[in-house]
Design an enzyme around this catalytic site. Structure first.
Site, short mmCIF file in Angstrom:
data_model
loop_
_atom_site.label_atom_id
_atom_site.label_comp_id
_atom_site.label_asym_id
_atom_site.label_seq_id
_atom_site.Cartn_x
_atom_site.Cartn_y
_atom_site.Cartn_z
N ARG A 184 21.68 50.41 8.36
CA ARG A 184 21.30 50.34 9.81
C ARG A 184 21.34 51.51 10.88
NH1 ARG A 184 19.59 48.14 12.79
NH2 ARG A 184 21.08 46.83 14.17
N LYS A 185 21.50 52.72 10.35
CA LYS A 185 21.35 53.63 11.17
C LYS A 185 20.19 54.48 11.12
CE LYS A 185 25.87 53.05 11.40
NZ LYS A 185 26.77 52.14 12.47
N GLY A 186 19.95 55.16 12.04
CA GLY A 186 18.58 56.25 12.15
C GLY A 186 18.09 56.84 11.00
#
Ligand SMILES: *Cc1c(COP(=O)(O)O)cnc(C)c1O
Length: 378
Positions: free
Chosen positions: A184-186
């Site tokens: 879910r992170k960049g």
């Protein structure tokens, strides 16, 4: 029904598959190997701007390592910005120290420096400020408080790859910072993390603890004698596998493009949301670069968030709450009330944000949100 617009979406493809193939061919698949070393060098120079980076199994393990090498333990209190994924509070509790949650700024949702200072007691040893959804916290003010009281300062930079604060990269804003490579992170390898610091001693200690308390095996590669490592301290297996490190190297190549795309999406949202009642767009301060890990809007008091979310979901737009008010989680048994964090925990709504969104999709999200707000009022 039109195709569902995802809340988040990793950007991965042939480059990541090629990187995995290269690690297969290298023969070194386990952690702390040559691909991790390559990732650490690039991460330190291209992302955090620190002297050292250590690849870890996730951000929670990086937080735990950071706290261990800074010396947190039973009897200590660590002040934690309240609005965060509870990995931050958990990591403090894992050391036997007590997390003491501090209320947040109402605009950017990171620890309010005045609340941090008010929470200091004789048992306080340090502060963990969270860059909420990636936007850096107030590190100049927090550093001044830490120095005044003889405390260390950590940055939970889980969502911050590519962010800056007054021109300085996130990950280099405290004594130790921690990143997440969760999906879910960049930037992501599925799971993973990193610890960054300018302090050589802290970095070396964290490296030792991340591989059960001895130097990583690669340090003994090529020895002609038979080095016998000795375990003199209890460590963990917090290594990132070299397979994941390969994926991360490909993600670092993409990082500038991913950030530019997210910034573009945030710009579209800001413009379109200006015409929607009962909702406030997130604030990005001028002196920091927001990496837009999530896009979280604030609903007006009295809006039925559950009804808005149900409408969005049933019309093919994914959404979620923002993140957690840590002090309300029963696991911590925390008794003080933190009104700003508690209020935003009830009113925040995360809407789709990722690097592959088109202008048409953003338009559809905002139109559907407008309809949802009207429907929720009825
Ligand atoms: C995602 C996140 C974490 C946890 O990261 P993991 O890699 O899943 O351990 C910690 N802190 C914050 C602020 C996060 O957003």
């Amino acid at each position: 029904m039109p195709e569902t617009i995802a809340l988040g979406q990793p950007t991965v493809g042939d480059e990541e598959l090629d990187a995995i193939r290269a690690v297969f061919e290298s023969g070194w698949l386990s952690g702390a190997g040559p691909t991790c070393q390559a990732l650490e060098a690039r991460f330190a120079s291209e992302v955090s701007g620190t002297a050292h980076a250590l690849a870890t199994s996730n951000c929670g393990s990086a937080l735990h390592l950071g706290l261990k090498v800074l010396g947190a333990g039973p009897g200590d209190e660590v002040i934690v910005g309240d609005y965060t994924f509870p990995a931050t509070g958990h990591s403090v509790a894992w050391t036997g120290a007590t997390p003491v949650f501090a209320d947040i700024r109402p605009d950017i949702w990171s620890a309010d420096p005045a609340a941090v200072e008010a929470a200091i007691t004789p048992r306080t040893v340090g502060i963990i400020a969270v860059d909420v959804f990636g936007q850096p916290a107030d590190f100049d003010e927090l550093r001044a408080i830490a120095d005044r009281h003889g405390l260390w300062l950590m940055e939970d930079a889980a969502c911050s790859a590519g962010a800056t604060y007054k021109g300085r990269p996130a990950g280099g804003l405290a004594d130790i910072a921690t990143f997440s490579f969760h999906g879910r992170k960049g930037i992501t390898a599925g799971e993973g993390g990193a610890l960054t610091t300018d302090d050589a001693e802290l970095a070396a200690h964290a490296r030792k603890l991340h591989t059960y308390g001895i130097a990583p095996a690669i340090s003994r590669e090529g020895s002609t004698d038979l080095p016998l490592p000795e375990f003199d301290e209890l460590g963990y297996n917090y290594r990132l596998s070299d397979l994941a490190a390969g994926v991360m190297l490909a993600q670092l190549d993409r990082l500038p493009t991913l950030l530019a795309n997210r910034r573009k999406v945030a710009g579209w949202y800001e413009e379109l949301l200006a015409d929607v009642d009962q909702v406030t767009a997130p604030v990005a301060l001028e002196d920091r670069e927001h990496p837009w890990q999530s896009y979280v809007v604030t609903l007006d008091q009295g809006v039925d968030r559950g009804a808005v979310a149900a409408y969005l979901r049933s019309h093919g737009v994914q959404c979620n709450f923002g993140t957690y008010a840590s002090h309300l989680q029963p696991v911590y048994g925390f008794s003080k009330s933190l009104p700003v964090s508690a209020d935003l925990f009830r009113r925040h709504l995360a809407i789709p944000m990722h690097a592959n969104l088109t202008e048409g999709e953003v338009d559809r999200v905002v139109t559907t949100l407008g309809e949802a707000l009207v429907a929720a009022r009825a």
